[in-house]
Design a protein around this motif. Structure first.
Motif, PDB file in Angstrom:
ATOM      1  N   PHE A  61       0.904  -1.159   0.000  1.00  0.00           N
ATOM      2  CA  PHE A  61       0.000   0.000   0.000  1.00  0.00           C
ATOM      3  C   PHE A  61       0.944   1.210   0.000  1.00  0.00           C
ATOM      4  N   PRO A  62       1.453   1.573  -1.187  1.00  0.00           N
ATOM      5  CA  PRO A  62       2.574   2.527  -1.267  1.00  0.00           C
ATOM      6  C   PRO A  62       2.275   3.872  -0.626  1.00  0.00           C
ATOM      7  N   GLU A  63       1.025   4.328  -0.667  1.00  0.00           N
ATOM      8  CA  GLU A  63       0.709   5.656  -0.124  1.00  0.00           C
ATOM      9  C   GLU A  63       0.848   5.690   1.403  1.00  0.00           C
ATOM     10  N   TRP A  64       0.845   4.522   2.043  1.00  0.00           N
ATOM     11  CA  TRP A  64       0.912   4.508   3.498  1.00  0.00           C
ATOM     12  C   TRP A  64       2.165   5.213   4.008  1.00  0.00           C
ATOM     13  N   ASP A  65       3.283   5.005   3.313  1.00  0.00           N
ATOM     14  CA  ASP A  65       4.546   5.591   3.767  1.00  0.00           C
ATOM     15  C   ASP A  65       4.844   6.922   3.091  1.00  0.00           C
ATOM     16  N   ASP A  66       3.912   7.416   2.310  1.00  0.00           N
ATOM     17  CA  ASP A  66       4.150   8.655   1.575  1.00  0.00           C
ATOM     18  C   ASP A  66       3.505   9.814   2.339  1.00  0.00           C
ATOM     19  N   PRO A  67       4.315  10.699   2.895  1.00  0.00           N
ATOM     20  CA  PRO A  67       3.763  11.782   3.735  1.00  0.00           C
ATOM     21  C   PRO A  67       2.867  12.760   2.969  1.00  0.00           C
ATOM     22  N   GLU A  68       2.932  12.742   1.651  1.00  0.00           N
ATOM     23  CA  GLU A  68       2.050  13.610   0.846  1.00  0.00           C
ATOM     24  C   GLU A  68       0.580  13.210   1.005  1.00  0.00           C
ATOM     25  N   TYR A  69       0.371  11.940   1.395  1.00  0.00           N
ATOM     26  CA  TYR A  69      -0.991  11.412   1.454  1.00  0.00           C
ATOM     27  C   TYR A  69      -1.552  11.442   2.870  1.00  0.00           C
ATOM     28  N   GLN A  70      -2.798  11.913   2.963  1.00  0.00           N
ATOM     29  CA  GLN A  70      -3.548  11.802   4.217  1.00  0.00           C
ATOM     30  C   GLN A  70      -4.232  10.442   4.219  1.00  0.00           C
ATOM     31  N   LYS A  71      -4.123   9.735   5.326  1.00  0.00           N
ATOM     32  CA  LYS A  71      -4.742   8.407   5.400  1.00  0.00           C
ATOM     33  C   LYS A  71      -5.926   8.436   6.365  1.00  0.00           C
ATOM     34  N   VAL A  72      -7.056   7.909   5.918  1.00  0.00           N
ATOM     35  CA  VAL A  72      -8.247   7.872   6.777  1.00  0.00           C
ATOM     36  C   VAL A  72      -8.818   6.455   6.758  1.00  0.00           C
ATOM     37  N   HIS A  73      -8.915   5.861   7.926  1.00  0.00           N
ATOM     38  CA  HIS A  73      -9.544   4.536   8.015  1.00  0.00           C
ATOM     39  C   HIS A  73     -11.056   4.700   8.069  1.00  0.00           C
ATOM     40  N   CYS A  74     -11.752   3.910   7.280  1.00  0.00           N
ATOM     41  CA  CYS A  74     -13.220   3.973   7.262  1.00  0.00           C
ATOM     42  C   CYS A  74     -13.780   2.571   7.475  1.00  0.00           C
ATOM     43  N   GLY A  75     -15.027   2.531   7.903  1.00  0.00           N
ATOM     44  CA  GLY A  75     -15.671   1.261   8.196  1.00  0.00           C
ATOM     45  C   GLY A  75     -15.695   1.051   9.695  1.00  0.00           C
ATOM     46  N   PRO A  76     -15.967  -0.162  10.160  1.00  0.00           N
ATOM     47  CA  PRO A  76     -16.187  -1.375   9.376  1.00  0.00           C
ATOM     48  C   PRO A  76     -17.560  -1.383   8.699  1.00  0.00           C
ATOM     49  N   TYR A  77     -17.603  -2.056   7.550  1.00  0.00           N
ATOM     50  CA  TYR A  77     -18.845  -2.238   6.805  1.00  0.00           C
ATOM     51  C   TYR A  77     -19.118  -3.740   6.720  1.00  0.00           C
ATOM     52  N   THR A  78     -20.352  -4.124   7.003  1.00  0.00           N
ATOM     53  CA  THR A  78     -20.688  -5.546   6.986  1.00  0.00           C
ATOM     54  C   THR A  78     -21.268  -5.935   5.631  1.00  0.00           C
ATOM     55  N   PHE A  79     -20.762  -6.981   5.082  1.00  0.00           N
ATOM     56  CA  PHE A  79     -21.278  -7.559   3.841  1.00  0.00           C
ATOM     57  C   PHE A  79     -21.496  -9.052   4.085  1.00  0.00           C
ATOM     58  N   ARG A  80     -22.307  -9.664   3.267  1.00  0.00           N
ATOM     59  CA  ARG A  80     -22.422 -11.126   3.372  1.00  0.00           C
ATOM     60  C   ARG A  80     -21.188 -11.742   2.736  1.00  0.00           C
ATOM     61  N   SER A  81     -21.183 -11.843   1.410  1.00  0.00           N
ATOM     62  CA  SER A  81     -20.053 -12.502   0.757  1.00  0.00           C
ATOM     63  C   SER A  81     -18.862 -11.560   0.658  1.00  0.00           C
ATOM     64  N   GLY A  82     -17.760 -11.970   1.230  1.00  0.00           N
ATOM     65  CA  GLY A  82     -16.544 -11.176   1.126  1.00  0.00           C
ATOM     66  C   GLY A  82     -16.064 -11.060  -0.310  1.00  0.00           C
TER      67      GLY A  82
END
Ligand code: FES
Ligand SMILES: [Fe+2]
Length: 347
Positions: free
Chosen positions: A138-159
Motif C-alpha cells: 500500500f505505497p501511499e501509506w509511507d508517503d507523507p504527501e498522502y492523508q490516510k483515513v480509516h473507514c468502516g467497518p462495513y458488513t457484507f455477506r459474501s466477502g
C-alpha cells in the motif's frame, strides 16, 4: 478412531489458500491494553489482546484446560486469566499459574493456541498458516504527501462479492447515482486490460468514469481508476482525478489522487467485515470526517445491493453467471479463486 485435536474440531475453513494468507481482522486502534477483543475469522473464534510490550496477540478463544472462552476472562499483570478456573497465560501463550496448585509449575502442554500477528497500515493482520507472501503493498501509506483515513467497518455477506463489487465501475451510475455516476447518462466502459502479476495480483489499466460527486470535495470530476486485486480478500485502487468545471479548478490539481486499500475479514462463509483506508494527496485536504461521511454513504449503497445477490456463495465456474467484456476484472477474479482451489464461501 484417530484422536482429533480440539483445535482441528474448531478450525472452520481448511482451504490452504485462505489459511496461508494474512487477514485484516481489526483496526490497530481497536486493541487497547487491558482489554480482550473477541472475533471470528474463517469460522474460528479468536481473541486479540495487547500485552505491556505493545505487541498484539491472536489466540484461539479457548482455554486448553476445559475449553472455556478466554474472551470471557480478563487481563491481569500482563496475563490472560481464564474465567473458569483462573489459569493464567503469559504473552507467549504459556500457562504460568494454576490457582488450584499455585506452587506447581504448569505442564508444558498448558499453552494457548497462538497465531501469527502483524500490525500494518493501521490494521491488525492474522494468519493461521505460513503465508508465502507478505501483506501486500500500500505505497501511499509511507508517503507523507498522502492523508490516510480509516473507514468502516462495513458488513457484507459474501466477502468475495464485496471485493468484486469494489472493482466494478459499471454499477456506479445505478448504485451510486449522483455520487459516483449519473443514472440517466451511464458511462460506457471502454475496453481495459487485466494482467496477472507475481506480487500485486490482478492489475488493470485505467478505466474512465464520470463522477458528479467523485470525492469529498463534492465537485464533478472525470476519474480514471486503476485497480489491483492484490490478494483474494485484499483489493486496491488508485484514482486519478481531473476536475471538470473551470470554476472548480482552484480546488485541486493534476496530481490529485484518491486511493483506497480494502480488506475483508471473512467471519464465516456468509458474513464479512470490510475495512478500508483511503489515501488522498489533495491540496487542500478534505477533513477526515468528510472522507468518512462519503465512504459511509457509498458502502451502505453497495451492501444494500451486494447483500441481495444470490447465491451468497460466489459462483467461480464462469458458466454459472453471465460475464460481459466490461466485467473482465470480475471474471479474472473468479477464475483466480478457482485456480487457488478456494472452496470456502464459493460455489
Ligand atoms: S477452563 Fe480455563 S482454567 Fe479451567
Ligand atoms: Fe459501489
Amino acid at each position: 478412531m484417530a484422536l482429533k485435536s480440539v483445535s482441528e474440531e474448531l478450525s472452520g475453513c481448511t482451504d490452504a489458500a485462505l489459511i496461508n494468507e494474512w487477514h485484516a481482522v481489526a483496526y490497530s486502534t481497536d486493541i487497547e491494553k487491558g482489554n480482550i477483543l473477541p472475533l471470528t475469522l474463517l469460522g474460528r473464534d479468536l481473541i486479540l489482546w495487547r500485552s505491556d510490550s505493545g505487541e498484539v496477540h491472536a489466540w484461539d478463544d479457548l482455554c486448553i484446560h476445559r475449553g472455556a472462552r478466554l474472551s470471557k476472562g480478563c487481563i491481569a499483570n500482563d496475563t490472560v486469566v481464564c474465567p473458569y478456573h483462573g489459569w493464567r497465560y503469559d504473552d507467549t501463550g504459556s500457562c504460568v499459574l494454576i490457582p488450584a496448585a499455585p506452587d506447581e509449575k504448569p505442564m508444558k502442554k498448558a499453552h494457548a493456541i497462538t497465531h501469527s500477528v502483524q500490525e500494518k497500515y493501521g490494521f491488525v493482520w492474522v494468519t493461521y498458516g505460513k503465508p508465502a507472501k507478505d501483506i501486500p503493498p500500500f505505497p501511499e501509506w509511507d508517503d507523507p504527501e498522502y492523508q490516510k483515513v480509516h473507514c468502516g467497518p462495513y458488513t457484507f455477506r459474501s466477502g468475495y462479492r464485496a471485493v468484486e463489487n469494489f472493482m466494478d465501475p459499471s454499477h456506479f451510475p445505478f448504485v451510486h447515482a449522483g455520487v459516483n455516476g449519473i443514472y440517466d447518462c451511464p458511462d460506457p466502459i471502454p475496453p481495459y486490460d487485466v494482467e496477472m502479476t507475481e506480487n500485486e495480483g490482478l492489475v488493470t489499466s485505467e478505466v474512465r468514469v464520470t463522477q458528479p460527486y467523485g470525492d469529498p470535495r463534492e465537485i464533478p470530476v472525470t476519474a480514471y481508476y486503476a485497480y489491483k486485486c492484490l490478494r483474494p480478500l485484499v483489493s486496491y485502487f488508485k484514482k486519478r482525478l481531473v476536475i471538470q468545471r473551470p470554476e472548480d479548478q482552484h480546488l485541486g490539481n493534476e496530481a490529485d489522487r484518491f486511493c483506497t486499500f480494502l480488506t475483508v475479514q471473512m467471519v464465516d462463509e456468509k458474513t464479512s467485515i470490510v475495512r478500508i483506508c483511503c489515501a488522498t494527496n489533495f491540496d487542500p485536504q478534505p477533513t477526515e470526517a468528510e472522507v468518512r461521511r462519503r465512504q459511509d454513504i457509498v458502502y451502505a449503497q453497495d451492501s444494500a445491493i451486494v447483500d441481495t445477490q444470490r447465491p451468497e456463495r460466489i459462483p467461480v465456474d464462469l458458466r454459472q453467471e453471465l460475464h460481459h467484456r466490461s466485467d473482465l476484472l470480475g471474471q479474472k477474479y473468479r477464475k483466480w479463486l478457482q485456480q487457488l482451489e478456494i472452496t470456502y464461501g464459493v460455489l
